[in-house]
Design a protein around this motif. Structure first.
Motif, mmCIF file in Angstrom:
data_model
loop_
_atom_site.group_PDB
_atom_site.id
_atom_site.type_symbol
_atom_site.label_atom_id
_atom_site.label_comp_id
_atom_site.label_asym_id
_atom_site.label_seq_id
_atom_site.Cartn_x
_atom_site.Cartn_y
_atom_site.Cartn_z
ATOM 1 N N PHE A 122 0.630 -1.135 -0.381
ATOM 2 C CA PHE A 122 0.171 -0.413 -0.192
ATOM 3 C C PHE A 122 0.387 0.979 0.036
ATOM 4 N N MET A 123 2.301 1.152 0.515
ATOM 5 C CA MET A 123 2.636 2.611 0.721
ATOM 6 C C MET A 123 3.285 2.503 -0.615
ATOM 7 N N PHE A 124 4.316 1.366 -0.957
ATOM 8 C CA PHE A 124 4.365 1.430 -2.736
ATOM 9 C C PHE A 124 3.930 1.790 -3.119
ATOM 10 N N GLY A 125 2.612 2.140 -3.417
ATOM 11 C CA GLY A 125 1.567 2.653 -3.943
ATOM 12 C C GLY A 125 1.539 3.653 -4.098
ATOM 13 N N VAL A 126 1.686 4.169 -2.809
ATOM 14 C CA VAL A 126 1.196 5.695 -2.433
ATOM 15 C C VAL A 126 3.234 6.426 -2.947
ATOM 16 N N SER A 127 4.079 5.480 -2.888
ATOM 17 C CA SER A 127 4.501 6.479 -2.973
ATOM 18 C C SER A 127 5.147 6.986 -4.322
ATOM 19 N N LEU A 138 -2.000 -1.863 -6.749
ATOM 20 C CA LEU A 138 -1.435 -1.572 -5.104
ATOM 21 C C LEU A 138 -1.917 -1.221 -3.919
ATOM 22 N N TYR A 139 -3.281 -0.778 -3.710
ATOM 23 C CA TYR A 139 -3.557 -0.452 -2.724
ATOM 24 C C TYR A 139 -4.397 -1.485 -2.592
ATOM 25 N N LEU A 140 -5.820 -2.179 -3.992
ATOM 26 C CA LEU A 140 -6.239 -3.332 -3.604
ATOM 27 C C LEU A 140 -5.962 -3.903 -2.915
ATOM 28 N N ALA A 141 -4.615 -4.781 -3.451
ATOM 29 C CA ALA A 141 -3.763 -6.131 -3.202
ATOM 30 C C ALA A 141 -2.854 -5.915 -1.335
ATOM 31 N N GLY A 142 -2.558 -4.589 -0.693
ATOM 32 C CA GLY A 142 -2.114 -4.345 0.219
ATOM 33 C C GLY A 142 -3.658 -4.158 1.329
ATOM 34 N N ILE A 143 -4.306 -3.612 1.038
ATOM 35 C CA ILE A 143 -5.692 -3.467 1.320
ATOM 36 C C ILE A 143 -6.434 -5.008 1.817
#
Length: 193
Positions: A122-127, A138-143
């Motif tokens: 999730f944080m990688f997606g934010v960055s 990436l957010y979805l996979a992280g969540i």
């Protein structure tokens, strides 16, 4: 020797190895299939087996870490490695004293790894959100990973059985593919004779 010649010799070596040892692929595939069928038909027993193996791994890894730390005289931080190894040995012994303890330890480690992985993704997606358009994946996979980890913590028995069944399904598919590969390589051997 140019790259093309070297590449083809590596390919030929790999093919020769596969032809000479096709039966190893067949045997390995059959073992995967047997494990997969057993894991899918008896997920609790498969989870217990995986948990005991995991507890043994923790025990052996901790023992090796502690010994290596003791042998590294004068190395900075060796006592931290020794302490970590000792803790792993104690956890491994404790987990091996009871099957339920081993299963709970195995499922808990998977749960925390899933949570850590989910937060990291999730944080990688934010960055990278300013550079990549599909960061929502990436957010979805992280969540989903965090939710999976939390569900494992909340209901370790059900979560552990689902993990066991996923591993069983994976082993079954890999086993079938290995058996098919073995027969394909064996047919190459027959045609070469």
């Amino acid at each position: 020797m140019n790259d093309r010649t070297q590449g083809s010799s590596l390919f030929q070596d790999a093919l020769d190895f596969a032809k000479a040892n096709w039966w190893m692929f067949l045997l390995g595939g059959l073992l995967y299939i047997i494990f997969g069928v057993l894991a899918l038909s008896r997920p609790a027993a498969a989870l217990l087996g995986l948990s005991v193996l995991f507890a043994c791994f923790i025990l052996v890894d901790g023992f090796i870490s502690a010994i290596r730390a003791l042998m590294a005289k004068g190395a900075d931080g060796r006592w931290w490695v020794f302490f970590g190894g000792l803790v792993s040995v104690l956890i491994g012994i404790y987990a091996l004293t009871g099957p339920v303890t081993a299963m709970l330890l195995f499922v808990t480690v998977i749960a925390f790894q899933a949570i850590f992985f989910g937060v990291a993704v999730f944080m990688f997606g934010v960055s990278i959100r300013k550079v990549v358009r599909s960061e929502w994946l990436l957010y979805l996979a992280g969540i989903l990973s965090v939710v999976f980890g939390l569900l494992l913590i909340w209901a370790p028995g059900i979560g552990g059985l689902s993990v066991s069944m996923m591993i069983g399904a994976w082993a079954l598919v890999i086993g079938i593919l290995r058996v098919l590969f073995a027969f394909r390589v064996r047919s190459l051997v027959r045609h070469a004779v």
